[in-house]
Design an enzyme around this catalytic site. Sequence first.
Site, PDB file in Angstrom:
ATOM      1  CG  ASP A  36      -2.430   0.587   1.002  1.00  0.00           C
ATOM      2  OD1 ASP A  36      -2.115   1.750   0.407  1.00  0.00           O
ATOM      3  OD2 ASP A  36      -3.094   0.095   1.464  1.00  0.00           O
ATOM      4  CE1 TYR A 155     -14.017   3.731  -5.946  1.00  0.00           C
ATOM      5  CE2 TYR A 155     -16.343   3.120  -6.386  1.00  0.00           C
ATOM      6  CZ  TYR A 155     -15.014   3.132  -6.063  1.00  0.00           C
ATOM      7  OH  TYR A 155     -14.792   1.656  -5.232  1.00  0.00           O
ATOM      8  N   PRO A 185     -17.812  -5.422  -5.377  1.00  0.00           N
ATOM      9  CG  PRO A 185     -16.317  -5.163  -3.698  1.00  0.00           C
ATOM     10  CD  PRO A 185     -16.500  -5.046  -5.190  1.00  0.00           C
TER      11      PRO A 185
END
Length: 234
Positions: A36, A155, A185
């Site tokens: 990350d 997005y 998701p």
Amino acid sequence: MRLKDKVAIVTGSGRGLGQAYAVRLAQEGAKVTVCDVIDCSETAKAVEAAGGEVLALKTDVTSAASTVEMAQKTVKRFGRIDILVNNAAIYGGIVLKPFHEIDEKEWDKVMTVNVKGTWLCCKAVFPYMKQQGKGKIINISSSVHFKGVPFFLHYSASKGGVVAMTRALARELGQYNINVNSVAPGLTLTQAALDMRPEQSIKQYIDTLSIKRGQQPDDLTGAIVFLASDDSDF
């Protein structure tokens, strides 16, 4: 232990969904590289607590050099790369706004991380998976692509790009026995999601679901394990 001795990379695994994916893969026997732009030490400890071997890296998925280094260090440590979970994305911190109020800099940042970052990570692991004659790439997209969520255009568009990339790569890389799939998701009750939406908005969303409760990160890990395992070879 469906993933015993497999080697997995999970990007964006410093917290949230990525952390849940990494821990579950370790529970299933995988050796895991967690990476990350933020510190991954908490995730690394959780992976070790789950019985997994772990390599923690600081990786910027928008940088070709950084993603290549991610792949190289994983192979140096574990000898191979079997699984890539492309989870790194900009989501938390986005302010919902009309599309014409999104500035160019914000648009470019979301597209660079969410789309270009996914592409660069696929490029980085591909030579190793091709040489092995097998691999699993799991791109995390989103249900917003299918629904069309207002005030979330950059997005939504970026996750649509991830879905299109997944479909194209699945056809291109199948000849090397590399499976490319996506998990999309819905609204998942991570801290980032809770910070972004008011409680009433989340309740209204839950009311539209077949199962009347909020989706938790662990609700998604079974799908990740399946797509990372030999059970999904076809």
